[in-house]
Design a protein around this motif. Structure first.
Motif, PDB file in Angstrom:
ATOM      1  N   SER A 123       0.833  -1.204   0.000  1.00 43.69           N
ATOM      2  CA  SER A 123       0.000   0.000   0.000  1.00 43.69           C
ATOM      3  C   SER A 123       0.864   1.248   0.000  1.00 43.69           C
ATOM      4  CB  SER A 123      -0.994  -0.010   1.156  1.00 43.69           C
ATOM      5  OG  SER A 123      -0.371  -0.392   2.336  1.00 43.69           O
ATOM      6  N   ALA A 124       1.994   1.226   0.719  1.00 42.70           N
ATOM      7  CA  ALA A 124       2.890   2.383   0.679  1.00 42.70           C
ATOM      8  C   ALA A 124       3.458   2.559  -0.729  1.00 42.70           C
ATOM      9  CB  ALA A 124       4.023   2.207   1.688  1.00 42.70           C
ATOM     10  N   PHE A 125       3.768   1.457  -1.378  1.00 43.97           N
ATOM     11  CA  PHE A 125       4.268   1.497  -2.758  1.00 43.97           C
ATOM     12  C   PHE A 125       3.255   2.192  -3.662  1.00 43.97           C
ATOM     13  CE2 PHE A 125       4.916  -1.046  -6.831  1.00 43.97           C
ATOM     14  CZ  PHE A 125       6.027  -0.321  -7.225  1.00 43.97           C
ATOM     15  N   ALA A 126       2.000   1.805  -3.516  1.00 44.53           N
ATOM     16  CA  ALA A 126       0.948   2.399  -4.351  1.00 44.53           C
ATOM     17  C   ALA A 126       0.800   3.882  -4.058  1.00 44.53           C
ATOM     18  CB  ALA A 126      -0.371   1.675  -4.106  1.00 44.53           C
ATOM     19  N   GLY A 134      -8.075   9.609  -6.233  1.00 44.25           N
ATOM     20  CA  GLY A 134      -8.398   9.261  -4.850  1.00 44.25           C
ATOM     21  C   GLY A 134      -7.201   8.810  -4.047  1.00 44.25           C
ATOM     22  N   ARG A 135      -5.998   9.097  -4.555  1.00 45.05           N
ATOM     23  CA  ARG A 135      -4.787   8.667  -3.861  1.00 45.05           C
ATOM     24  C   ARG A 135      -4.721   9.216  -2.441  1.00 45.05           C
ATOM     25  NH1 ARG A 135       0.878  10.122  -3.918  1.00 45.05           N
ATOM     26  NH2 ARG A 135       0.227  12.202  -4.451  1.00 45.05           N
ATOM     27  N   MET A 136      -4.989  10.517  -2.310  1.00 48.24           N
ATOM     28  CA  MET A 136      -4.918  11.135  -0.991  1.00 48.24           C
ATOM     29  C   MET A 136      -6.063  10.649  -0.104  1.00 48.24           C
ATOM     30  SD  MET A 136      -2.159  12.438  -0.851  1.00 48.24           S
ATOM     31  CE  MET A 136      -2.061  13.245   0.745  1.00 48.24           C
ATOM     32  N   VAL A 137      -7.232  10.380  -0.721  1.00 51.13           N
ATOM     33  CA  VAL A 137      -8.360   9.847   0.053  1.00 51.13           C
ATOM     34  C   VAL A 137      -7.950   8.535   0.696  1.00 51.13           C
ATOM     35  CG1 VAL A 137     -10.719   8.990  -0.073  1.00 51.13           C
ATOM     36  CG2 VAL A 137     -10.033  10.972  -1.453  1.00 51.13           C
ATOM     37  N   PHE A 138      -7.354   7.655  -0.102  1.00 48.57           N
ATOM     38  CA  PHE A 138      -6.924   6.367   0.426  1.00 48.57           C
ATOM     39  C   PHE A 138      -5.882   6.547   1.526  1.00 48.57           C
ATOM     40  CE2 PHE A 138      -8.608   4.755  -3.637  1.00 48.57           C
ATOM     41  CZ  PHE A 138      -9.415   3.764  -3.119  1.00 48.57           C
ATOM     42  N   PHE A 139      -4.992   7.481   1.285  1.00 45.77           N
ATOM     43  CA  PHE A 139      -3.959   7.714   2.287  1.00 45.77           C
ATOM     44  C   PHE A 139      -4.589   8.123   3.619  1.00 45.77           C
ATOM     45  CE2 PHE A 139      -1.228  10.817   4.465  1.00 45.77           C
ATOM     46  CZ  PHE A 139      -0.256   9.938   4.883  1.00 45.77           C
ATOM     47  N   TRP A 140      -5.551   9.035   3.547  1.00 45.05           N
ATOM     48  CA  TRP A 140      -6.160   9.510   4.793  1.00 45.05           C
ATOM     49  C   TRP A 140      -7.025   8.435   5.427  1.00 45.05           C
ATOM     50  CZ3 TRP A 140      -4.113  13.030   7.505  1.00 45.05           C
ATOM     51  CH2 TRP A 140      -3.370  14.050   6.895  1.00 45.05           C
ATOM     52  N   ILE A 142      -6.412   5.266   5.368  1.00 44.56           N
ATOM     53  CA  ILE A 142      -5.451   4.427   6.084  1.00 44.56           C
ATOM     54  C   ILE A 142      -5.000   5.127   7.357  1.00 44.56           C
ATOM     55  CG2 ILE A 142      -3.145   3.432   5.984  1.00 44.56           C
ATOM     56  CD1 ILE A 142      -3.613   3.013   2.980  1.00 44.56           C
ATOM     57  N   PHE A 143      -4.757   6.421   7.200  1.00 44.05           N
ATOM     58  CA  PHE A 143      -4.226   7.182   8.328  1.00 44.05           C
ATOM     59  C   PHE A 143      -5.196   7.203   9.507  1.00 44.05           C
ATOM     60  CE2 PHE A 143      -3.103  11.065  10.626  1.00 44.05           C
ATOM     61  CZ  PHE A 143      -1.750  10.846  10.805  1.00 44.05           C
ATOM     62  N   ALA A 179      -4.122  -5.494   8.723  1.00 44.24           N
ATOM     63  CA  ALA A 179      -4.089  -4.118   8.218  1.00 44.24           C
ATOM     64  C   ALA A 179      -3.390  -3.232   9.231  1.00 44.24           C
ATOM     65  CB  ALA A 179      -5.504  -3.634   7.964  1.00 44.24           C
ATOM     66  N   SER A 180      -2.417  -2.461   8.769  1.00 46.56           N
ATOM     67  CA  SER A 180      -1.638  -1.670   9.719  1.00 46.56           C
ATOM     68  C   SER A 180      -1.310  -0.306   9.150  1.00 46.56           C
ATOM     69  CB  SER A 180      -0.343  -2.396  10.066  1.00 46.56           C
ATOM     70  OG  SER A 180       0.513  -1.527  10.769  1.00 46.56           O
ATOM     71  N   ALA A 181      -1.897   0.704   9.757  1.00 48.24           N
ATOM     72  CA  ALA A 181      -1.599   2.064   9.321  1.00 48.24           C
ATOM     73  C   ALA A 181      -0.185   2.449   9.722  1.00 48.24           C
ATOM     74  CB  ALA A 181      -2.600   3.026   9.921  1.00 48.24           C
ATOM     75  N   THR A 182       0.238   1.983  10.892  1.00 46.97           N
ATOM     76  CA  THR A 182       1.573   2.346  11.381  1.00 46.97           C
ATOM     77  C   THR A 182       2.645   1.906  10.393  1.00 46.97           C
ATOM     78  OG1 THR A 182       0.635   1.606  13.451  1.00 46.97           O
ATOM     79  CG2 THR A 182       2.900   2.396  13.492  1.00 46.97           C
TER      80      THR A 182
END
Lengths: 306, 362
Positions: A123-126, A134-140, A142-143, A179-182
């Motif tokens: 997921s970090a790679f993506a 929606g890249r930033m949406v996904f990032f948030w 996860i965050f 699943a791990s946001a950290t």
């Protein structure tokens, strides 16, 4: 006379210099070094003594343990206790021996740590290397899962596991904790430090996204992966609430859950010598992982190979 | 190997920022073209468009006879050398060079032959098993070059490859790159902001400013006949002196804005009354013994002794107001002191005139 005086001054100066040198080399004076050591030794004793005591208790018979004070030296029941725990079946927890428990815990901890690393690497790679809607949406998204510990979402998660028929399975133990946001954030931060020119050089060299991931990103991340593996293995190993909920059958228990189940409220029923053996066995794998991975772990925390 | 042709290439970022505003360059097969300009002039963007790392908003880029606008870097068959070397830190020198070839599915023994050839050419043979971090800056730069050479691409692209090296090494690598490029005969595009690199390396020099190619010519032609005040100020060190002036009546010379007048020899003056900029390179002025033959008298305000040369900074002695600083490059050992008044003659034909409004050469 004058010479003597000069010599005397000389020696005292030398002595002074010597003391100052020692002080400078270590940055602290002798007294504060003693104090620091004393504090450290007290700290080690406080942390280590209960563990030592647990080990001692695991080598005595139940009778010895129940008749205080407990001796401070190992007893003669070492082989018998460990043999009984590992192969004899521990009566209290439905005849499951410690081997099965260790195996369950190992599968769960490995599953969680490897799964977490795989998912968060991808997921970090993506998120870092691809531009998609929606890249930033996904990032948030996860965050913000960082704000939700397992305990908060435990009921819906349990319901999902029941519906999927994953109660009493390894998948049920492992999947919800993967699943791990950290870890995703950690890899994201690391990937962001990889210079753009390196990515472009790989493109010019004909490496597609997958090749880039496999040949360049993974090898560069190996210290981070190792550090994360240690942390996540211990996290998985020490899970308590989730395995307690999702396993009904004793043969699917992890060693941590079994340990809890072995302790009865009526003190006399508890096989304390076996509890102590199980506790020692439960501690060993995380310690071994830390010992073997320590070099990588420290490297991963303090340096990035770039 | 192939020629590289740019036709009216434009790059617009985010619909509004125009980084490259229509540049056409034709680079013959085997030539080295240097793009030079200040930061933000679009030279790197242009190079990256040739490489296929940036999309081309408008215009065409062809390598050989093929228009490559829609091809990726790999299909364009180019090799690039980056400013910070961009070596793979976890791979040995050998693997760094071999990686691109392996990705192309080349046979093992062919890869081995090519890598060893390149290593021998670049003096890297004994370092093949080392990691990049065990190498010095110059050696890393050589590995980056090696990675380009082994591919025998149609074109080499260099993106400021020497700017991370110290001055001495830079001079040495400059010569090496030039001779290597000559020997291999690969068409090259080289981006730099260093005008010495630009002058020494280029077959064709492109001076870029604000997204446009101000002048495209051989280095010497650009030095001798700069097309604009921008080019005049950028190529040559110290920069060309530029003085605001007005053409005097009856072909009597130029009246300097700060006061005083100049009548350069062998220079055709435009019509009287026109506002111009007079450009004279510091090295094209000599001290004359005779005041009457002097074009300018310089009141020295600062002296820089460089050994081979002495730079005299100052202002026209008969200036009534600040009319701009003049630097004269005098032979080393010339006795000059602050406060001296030097009679200077401009070498015949070495005065450049630019339109005061547009900055273009007259």
């Amino acid at each position: 006379m004058a010479e003597n005086a000069a010599a005397a001054t000389g020696t005292s100066t030398a002595a002074k210099l010597g003391r100052r040198e020692e002080r400078n080399m270590l940055g602290v004076s002798r007294t504060s070094r003693y104090i620091a050591h004393a504090i450290l030794i007290i700290g080690v004793l406080i942390v280590a003594f209960p563990i030592y005591y647990t080990f001692i208790a695991s080598t005595h018979s139940l009778q010895t343990i129940l008749r205080p004070p407990l001796p401070l030296l190992p007893g003669d029941q070492f082989f018998e206790n460990y043999y009984q725990a590992l192969f004899g079946g521990v009566g209290r927890i439905g005849g499951v021996d410690a081997w099965t428990l260790l195996l369950n815990s190992t599968i769960m901890a490995l599953g969680i740590s490897i799964g977490k690393i795989a998912i968060s690497l991808l997921s970090a790679f993506a998120i870092v290397f691809f531009r998609f809607p929606g890249r930033m949406v996904f990032f948030w998204v996860i965050f913000i899962t960082l704000m939700l510990p397992v305990e908060v979402r435990i009921l819906p998660t349990y319901k999902v596991m029941v519906d999927l028929g994953l109660i009493d399975t390894y998948a049920g133990l492992i999947l919800p904790l993967i699943a791990s946001a950290t870890a995703t954030l950690l890899f994201r931060q690391f990937f962001l430090t990889i210079p753009g020119e390196l990515i472009e050089a790989a493109r010019v060299d004909g490496a597609g996204p997958w090749r880039f991931f496999k040949d360049i990103l993974m090898p560069l991340s190996k210290t981070n992966i190792a550090a994360l593996f240690v942390i996540m293995f211990i996290y998985g190993w020490t899970q308590y609430l989730w395995p307690l909920l999702v396993t009904n059958s004793n043969s699917m228990n992890t060693i941590v859950i079994a340990l809890r189940k072995m302790i009865s409220f009526a003190d006399a029923d508890t096989q304390w010598h076996l509890v102590m053996v199980t506790a020692v066995l439960a501690m060993l794998p995380p310690i071994l992982v830390v010992l073997f991975m320590q070099r990588w772990f420290v490297k991963g925390l303090v340096e990035t190979e770039k | 190997m192939a020629n590289v042709e740019l036709k009216n290439v434009r790059k617009v970022y985010g619909g509004s920022v125009e980084a490259v505003k229509g540049v056409s360059i034709s680079i013959p097969d085997g030539d080295m073209c240097v793009l030079v300009g200040p930061s933000g002039c679009g030279k790197s963007t242009l190079l990256r468009m040739i490489a296929g790392l940036e999309t081309i908003t408008d215009g065409t880029v062809s390598i050989g006879e093929t228009v490559v606008n829609d091809l990726g870097p790999v299909e364009r068959d180019i090799a690039m050398v980056f400013q910070n070397y961009a070596l793979y830190p976890h791979m040995s020198v050998y693997d760094n060079m071999a990686y691109g070839l392996r990705n192309r599915g080349m046979a093992k023994d062919e890869i081995d032959r090519r890598v060893r050839d390149a290593a021998a050419t670049l003096g890297l043979a004994e370092f093949l098993q080392r990691r990049p971090r065990e190498l010095s800056g110059g050696q890393r730069q050589r590995v980056a070059m090696g990675r380009a050479i082994v591919r025998s691409p149609k074109a080499f692209l260099f993106d400021e490859p020497l700017s991370n090296l110290d001055a001495k090494l830079r001079g040495q690598m400059r010569v090496e790159i030039k001779s290597l490029q000559r020997r291999l005969g690969v068409t090259s595009v080289y981006v730099t902001h260093d005008q010495v690199e630009a002058m020494t390396l280029a077959d064709t020099l492109v001076v870029m400013n604000a997204g446009l190619a101000e002048q495209i010519d051989t280095p010497m032609a650009i030095y001798e006949k700069p097309a604009s005040t921008f080019v005049a100020g950028f190529i040559g060190s110290p920069a060309m002196n530029l003085l605001t002036a007005k053409v005097a009546d009856g072909g009597q010379g130029l009246a300097l804005a700060g006061g005083g007048s100049v009548k350069p020899r062998d220079t055709v003056l435009p019509e009287a009354g026109r506002e111009v900029l007079l450009g004279v390179r510091p090295e094209h002025m000599v001290v004359t013994s005779n005041r009457s033959t002097a074009d300018l008298t310089l009141k020295v305000t600062a002296v820089e002794i460089l050994g081979a040369d002495t730079l005299a900074h100052g202002q026209p002695a008969d200036a009534t107001q600040n009319g701009g600083e003049i630097i004269a490059r005098l032979p080393g050992g010339t006795k000059v002191e602050v406060g001296d008044v030097l009679p200077l003659a401009i070498n015949p034909g070495m005065a450049h005139l630019f339109d005061a409004a547009t900055g273009k050469r007259i």
